[in-house]
Design a protein around this motif. Structure first.
Motif, PDB file in Angstrom:
ATOM      1  N   ARG A  89       0.833  -1.741  -0.184  1.00 53.60           N
ATOM      2  CA  ARG A  89       0.061   0.073  -0.119  1.00 53.60           C
ATOM      3  C   ARG A  89       0.600   1.604   0.143  1.00 53.60           C
ATOM      4  N   ILE A  90       0.600   2.246   0.079  1.00 59.93           N
ATOM      5  CA  ILE A  90       0.842   3.877  -0.142  1.00 59.93           C
ATOM      6  C   ILE A  90       0.527   4.393   1.216  1.00 59.93           C
ATOM      7  N   ASP A  91       0.828   4.895   1.990  1.00 61.07           N
ATOM      8  CA  ASP A  91       0.835   5.831   2.630  1.00 61.07           C
ATOM      9  C   ASP A  91       0.140   7.382   2.437  1.00 61.07           C
ATOM     10  N   GLU A  92      -0.759   7.809   2.628  1.00 60.85           N
ATOM     11  CA  GLU A  92      -1.173   9.321   2.292  1.00 60.85           C
ATOM     12  C   GLU A  92      -0.899   9.933   2.526  1.00 60.85           C
ATOM     13  N   TRP A  93      -0.253   9.910   4.056  1.00 62.16           N
ATOM     14  CA  TRP A  93       0.661  11.051   4.368  1.00 62.16           C
ATOM     15  C   TRP A  93       1.617  11.480   3.247  1.00 62.16           C
ATOM     16  N   THR A  94       2.674  10.126   3.265  1.00 62.95           N
ATOM     17  CA  THR A  94       4.195  10.203   2.997  1.00 62.95           C
ATOM     18  C   THR A  94       4.547  10.025   1.544  1.00 62.95           C
ATOM     19  N   GLY A  95       3.380   9.339   0.907  1.00 60.44           N
ATOM     20  CA  GLY A  95       3.840   8.853  -0.085  1.00 60.44           C
ATOM     21  C   GLY A  95       4.724   7.235  -0.703  1.00 60.44           C
ATOM     22  N   LYS A  96       4.591   7.018   0.795  1.00 65.78           N
ATOM     23  CA  LYS A  96       6.161   5.670   1.282  1.00 65.78           C
ATOM     24  C   LYS A  96       5.374   4.066   0.876  1.00 65.78           C
ATOM     25  N   LYS A  97       5.445   3.727   0.225  1.00 69.20           N
ATOM     26  CA  LYS A  97       5.387   1.720   0.103  1.00 69.20           C
ATOM     27  C   LYS A  97       5.404   1.466   1.705  1.00 69.20           C
ATOM     28  N   PHE A  98       4.180   0.873   1.939  1.00 69.18           N
ATOM     29  CA  PHE A  98       4.429  -0.347   3.000  1.00 69.18           C
ATOM     30  C   PHE A  98       3.713  -1.631   2.590  1.00 69.18           C
ATOM     31  N   VAL A  99       3.661  -2.519   3.879  1.00 73.71           N
ATOM     32  CA  VAL A  99       3.193  -3.869   4.085  1.00 73.71           C
ATOM     33  C   VAL A  99       3.096  -4.411   4.722  1.00 73.71           C
ATOM     34  N   PHE A 100       1.984  -5.266   4.947  1.00 76.14           N
ATOM     35  CA  PHE A 100       2.544  -6.385   6.225  1.00 76.14           C
ATOM     36  C   PHE A 100       2.255  -7.403   6.099  1.00 76.14           C
ATOM     37  N   PHE A 101       2.703  -8.305   7.360  1.00 71.29           N
ATOM     38  CA  PHE A 101       2.560  -9.283   7.446  1.00 71.29           C
ATOM     39  C   PHE A 101       2.647 -10.153   9.017  1.00 71.29           C
ATOM     40  N   TYR A 102       2.884 -11.065   9.250  1.00 69.46           N
ATOM     41  CA  TYR A 102       2.725 -11.722  10.673  1.00 69.46           C
ATOM     42  C   TYR A 102       3.927 -12.628  11.019  1.00 69.46           C
ATOM     43  N   ASP A 103       4.047 -12.201  12.464  1.00 73.34           N
ATOM     44  CA  ASP A 103       5.194 -13.833  12.497  1.00 73.34           C
ATOM     45  C   ASP A 103       4.619 -14.492  12.791  1.00 73.34           C
ATOM     46  N   PRO A 104       5.240 -15.871  13.434  1.00 70.50           N
ATOM     47  CA  PRO A 104       4.151 -17.161  13.568  1.00 70.50           C
ATOM     48  C   PRO A 104       3.823 -16.972  15.108  1.00 70.50           C
ATOM     49  N   ASN A 105       3.861 -15.545  15.693  1.00 73.70           N
ATOM     50  CA  ASN A 105       2.613 -15.832  16.890  1.00 73.70           C
ATOM     51  C   ASN A 105       2.011 -14.867  16.915  1.00 73.70           C
ATOM     52  N   GLY A 106       1.117 -14.389  15.486  1.00 77.94           N
ATOM     53  CA  GLY A 106       0.383 -13.442  15.198  1.00 77.94           C
ATOM     54  C   GLY A 106       1.209 -11.732  15.200  1.00 77.94           C
ATOM     55  N   GLN A 107       2.438 -12.226  15.544  1.00 78.91           N
ATOM     56  CA  GLN A 107       2.793 -10.084  15.657  1.00 78.91           C
ATOM     57  C   GLN A 107       2.892  -9.808  14.693  1.00 78.91           C
ATOM     58  N   PRO A 108       1.825  -8.472  14.381  1.00 77.62           N
ATOM     59  CA  PRO A 108       1.848  -7.011  13.287  1.00 77.62           C
ATOM     60  C   PRO A 108       3.351  -6.715  12.505  1.00 77.62           C
ATOM     61  N   LEU A 109       3.513  -7.596  11.819  1.00 77.10           N
ATOM     62  CA  LEU A 109       4.941  -6.796  11.536  1.00 77.10           C
ATOM     63  C   LEU A 109       4.869  -5.827  10.318  1.00 77.10           C
ATOM     64  N   GLU A 110       5.520  -4.236   9.871  1.00 72.71           N
ATOM     65  CA  GLU A 110       5.406  -4.162   8.828  1.00 72.71           C
ATOM     66  C   GLU A 110       6.749  -3.879   7.987  1.00 72.71           C
ATOM     67  N   LEU A 111       6.845  -4.080   6.951  1.00 75.96           N
ATOM     68  CA  LEU A 111       7.956  -3.192   6.250  1.00 75.96           C
ATOM     69  C   LEU A 111       7.294  -1.715   5.528  1.00 75.96           C
ATOM     70  N   TYR A 112       8.983  -0.381   5.294  1.00 73.96           N
ATOM     71  CA  TYR A 112       7.565   0.926   5.350  1.00 73.96           C
ATOM     72  C   TYR A 112       9.776   1.054   4.576  1.00 73.96           C
ATOM     73  N   GLU A 113       9.193   1.644   2.823  1.00 78.23           N
ATOM     74  CA  GLU A 113      10.268   2.052   2.210  1.00 78.23           C
ATOM     75  C   GLU A 113      10.528   3.250   3.153  1.00 78.23           C
ATOM     76  N   GLN A 114      11.773   3.303   3.164  1.00 75.27           N
ATOM     77  CA  GLN A 114      12.867   4.357   3.162  1.00 75.27           C
ATOM     78  C   GLN A 114      12.570   5.371   2.273  1.00 75.27           C
TER      79      GLN A 114
END
Length: 128
Positions: free
Chosen positions: A103-128
């Motif tokens: 997805r695209i952050d509407e405020w910064t215009g940067k790309k990001f994506v969510f996924f989960y670790d094996p425990n269900g902990q939400p994790l995100e990758l955010y583009e520099q």
């Protein structure tokens, strides 16, 4: 008080070996130290991200499931900075990780994506 940085983030797991493999083999963190604490029947694994920050991965026999849905109070997710979100998401998918759409952050215009670790902990990758 002058807070200089985040020192570490602690994550509790119910499957220590699976979580250890996820954070080291899938995400590429390096092991700083690993100790079994017999009095607690618990492992503690210290992980480094580029040698700067640590994640402490704990196993405890008496854990509680994480309340996430609907949104729960407390830590919502943990985000990691990457150079290329799409390429990083593709790498996670190739390693069998279920990754949401980029997805695209509407405020910064940067790309990001969510996924989960094996425990269900939400994790995100955010583009520099």
């Amino acid at each position: 008080m002058h807070i200089k940085a985040i020192h570490h983030i602690a994550i509790l797991t119910d499957d220590y070996e699976k979580s250890k493999a996820f954070y080291t083999d899938v995400l590429g963190f390096t092991v700083i130290s690993e100790v079994y604490r017999e009095q607690r029947n618990s492992y503690k694994l210290d992980l480094a991200i580029n040698g700067l920050y640590q994640i402490e991965l704990f196993s405890f026999p008496d854990y509680r499931e994480r309340a996430s849905f609907p949104e729960a109070k407390g830590l919502r997710h943990l985000a990691f900075l990457v150079d290329d979100v799409a390429a990083s998401a593709a790498e996670l998918k190739a390693k069998g990780v279920d990754v949401q759409d980029v997805r695209i952050d509407e405020w910064t215009g940067k790309k990001f994506v969510f996924f989960y670790d094996p425990n269900g902990q939400p994790l995100e990758l955010y583009e520099q």
